[in-house]
Design a protein around this motif. Structure first.
Motif, short mmCIF file in Angstrom:
data_model
loop_
_atom_site.label_atom_id
_atom_site.label_comp_id
_atom_site.label_asym_id
_atom_site.label_seq_id
_atom_site.Cartn_x
_atom_site.Cartn_y
_atom_site.Cartn_z
N PHE A 234 0.83 -1.21 0.00
CA PHE A 234 0.00 0.00 0.00
C PHE A 234 0.86 1.26 0.00
CE2 PHE A 234 -2.00 -3.43 2.42
CZ PHE A 234 -3.14 -3.65 1.65
N GLY A 235 1.98 1.22 0.73
CA GLY A 235 2.82 2.40 0.86
C GLY A 235 3.45 2.84 -0.45
N VAL A 236 3.92 1.86 -1.26
CA VAL A 236 4.58 2.22 -2.51
C VAL A 236 3.62 2.86 -3.50
CG1 VAL A 236 6.40 0.50 -2.28
CG2 VAL A 236 4.25 -0.13 -3.39
N VAL A 237 2.33 2.62 -3.33
CA VAL A 237 1.34 3.26 -4.20
C VAL A 237 1.37 4.77 -4.03
CG1 VAL A 237 -1.13 3.48 -4.69
CG2 VAL A 237 -0.15 1.23 -4.23
N PHE A 238 1.61 5.22 -2.80
CA PHE A 238 1.60 6.66 -2.50
C PHE A 238 2.96 7.30 -2.70
CE2 PHE A 238 -1.83 4.75 0.00
CZ PHE A 238 -2.91 5.51 -0.43
N SER A 239 4.04 6.52 -2.43
CA SER A 239 5.36 7.13 -2.56
C SER A 239 6.42 6.05 -2.75
CB SER A 239 5.70 7.95 -1.31
OG SER A 239 7.05 8.38 -1.35
N PRO A 240 7.31 6.22 -3.73
CA PRO A 240 8.41 5.25 -3.91
C PRO A 240 9.40 5.28 -2.75
CG PRO A 240 8.70 7.17 -5.33
CD PRO A 240 7.33 7.29 -4.74
N TRP A 242 8.75 4.85 0.15
CA TRP A 242 8.35 3.81 1.11
C TRP A 242 9.27 2.59 1.00
CZ3 TRP A 242 5.12 5.15 4.79
CH2 TRP A 242 4.58 4.15 5.63
N LEU A 243 10.01 2.49 -0.09
CA LEU A 243 10.92 1.36 -0.29
C LEU A 243 12.25 1.54 0.43
CD1 LEU A 243 10.42 0.69 -4.10
CD2 LEU A 243 9.78 -0.86 -2.24
N ILE A 244 12.53 2.74 0.91
CA ILE A 244 13.84 3.02 1.51
C ILE A 244 14.15 2.11 2.70
CG2 ILE A 244 15.19 4.75 2.78
CD1 ILE A 244 14.06 6.86 0.91
N PRO A 245 13.22 1.90 3.68
CA PRO A 245 13.52 0.98 4.79
C PRO A 245 13.82 -0.44 4.32
CG PRO A 245 11.65 2.36 5.35
CD PRO A 245 11.93 2.59 3.89
N LEU A 246 13.11 -0.89 3.27
CA LEU A 246 13.37 -2.23 2.75
C LEU A 246 14.76 -2.33 2.15
CD1 LEU A 246 12.45 -5.08 2.01
CD2 LEU A 246 11.50 -4.15 -0.12
N ILE A 247 15.15 -1.31 1.41
CA ILE A 247 16.50 -1.30 0.82
C ILE A 247 17.55 -1.29 1.92
CG2 ILE A 247 18.11 0.06 -0.57
CD1 ILE A 247 15.64 1.05 -2.16
N ALA A 248 17.32 -0.48 2.97
CA ALA A 248 18.27 -0.43 4.08
C ALA A 248 18.39 -1.78 4.77
CB ALA A 248 17.83 0.64 5.08
N TYR A 249 17.25 -2.45 4.97
CA TYR A 249 17.27 -3.78 5.61
C TYR A 249 18.06 -4.77 4.75
CZ TYR A 249 15.79 -8.21 7.58
OH TYR A 249 15.79 -9.49 8.13
N LEU A 250 17.83 -4.76 3.45
CA LEU A 250 18.51 -5.71 2.56
C LEU A 250 20.01 -5.44 2.52
CD1 LEU A 250 15.95 -5.91 -0.39
CD2 LEU A 250 16.35 -7.58 1.43
N VAL A 251 20.40 -4.17 2.58
CA VAL A 251 21.83 -3.83 2.62
C VAL A 251 22.46 -4.38 3.89
CG1 VAL A 251 23.46 -1.93 2.85
CG2 VAL A 251 21.65 -1.79 1.14
#
Length: 319
Positions: A234-240, A242-251
């Protein structure tokens, strides 16, 4: 020298591999061994302590393999009357399978288990600590302290020791972590068992929080991750963004997996890439379930039969 009551809970008919290492104890301390058969370890331990006669109660799991000098170490630390509890880590045996060593590798990582990782690794010196570094499969407590606090809260399993240790600390008594007092315990043998274990740890932490009304923010990080992942579609629908925490976790997932490879010199540790998320998501689901379920159920516990057997008395040398 103090006397010891070694308490081991076991499922009905279960094997007690801990006895093998207990037969090799090198200490001059007198000890008895009580085995409590049942289906609720917190209740089993409480009932065993009611029959215990030792000055110090030493809690082990049925598969804990102790160091030969562990009783002597405990007795030495307990010479300080301000010390109420002494405990050590639970280590993954070198002979465990690759999958088991991966589980152990995740638990000793600060990314995997955070402040609780010292429960699973032997580092540093003897030190005063909190419940975060102590684990019930390798924990000694003065029997008078345990009795005065009415033992474990039987609504809890797991995390019953964490709630009790908080109460011990509130009395002003010291909790001591002793790295040399390590036991060895094999990790779960399958992904399914590991997921169930991490889920139960989360559930216990959630229920402990409701009972003690104390919150450890870092312990709830897996729940935050879970809620974030649920909101992601739902978050990515409103703003890209929203992916930043996921990218940080994967890093972080990649960096800590690479670090484990270098520290262990095992290329297979790159598989922690998958184990870390599995640990965090399973634990987060358990936290959510524990908080929603409430404070546990003590009513059904009372109906569960428990049989306490004295495997060794103080006087026995051969058993």
């Amino acid at each position: 020298m103090p006397t010891f009551s070694i308490v081991i809970p076991v499922k009905p008919g279960g094997a007690i591999t801990a006895l093998e290492s207990l037969r090799r104890l090198s200490s001059s301390c007198r000890f008895e061994i009580l085995v409590a058969e049942g289906c609720r370890p917190s209740q089993q331990r409480n009932l065993a302590v009611q029959e215990a006669a030792g000055e110090i109660v030493f809690f082990l799991d049925d598969d804990s393999r102790v160091a030969a000098d562990c009783l002597g170490i405990i007795a030495t630390v307990m010479t300080d009357p301000a010390v109420g509890v002494v405990g050590g880590p639970s280590l993954t045996p070198a002979g465990d399978s690759l999958l088991q060593r991966l589980f152990g590798g995740a638990l000793v990582s600060c990314f995997g288990a955070g402040g609780m990782r010292n429960r699973y690794r032997s580092v540093g010196r003897i030190r005063e600590t909190t419940e975060k570094e102590l684990i019930l499969c390798n924990l000694a407590m003065r029997r008078e302290v345990f009795t005065a606090l009415n033992g474990f809260d039987e609504r809890l399993y797991p995390n019953e020791e964490n709630e009790l240790l908080d109460r011990v600390g509130a009395l002003g008594l010291k909790l001591m972590h002793v790295p040399e007092m390590a036991v060895e315990r094999s990790q779960r043998t399958s992904i399914r068992q590991f997921v169930r274990q991490m889920f139960s740890y989360g559930r216990g932490r959630g229920q402990q929080t409701l009972i003690s009304r104390s919150v450890s923010p870092l312990s709830f990080a897996p729940l935050g991750l879970l809620i974030y992942l649920m909101s992601l579609p739902f978050g990515v629908v409103f703003s890209p963004f929203w992916l930043i925490p996921l990218i940080a976790y994967l890093v972080l997932d990649i960096l800590f997996s690479i670090s484990a490879v270098f520290s262990s010199r095992e290329l297979s540790k790159m598989l922690l890439l998958f184990i870390f998320p599995l640990l965090h998501i399973s634990n987060g689901c358990g936290l959510l379930y524990g908080l929603c379920r409430g404070r546990g159920g003590g009513a059904e516990v009372a109906a569960m039969p428990v049989v306490v057997r004295r495997i060794k008395t103080f006087e026995q040398d051969v058993w």
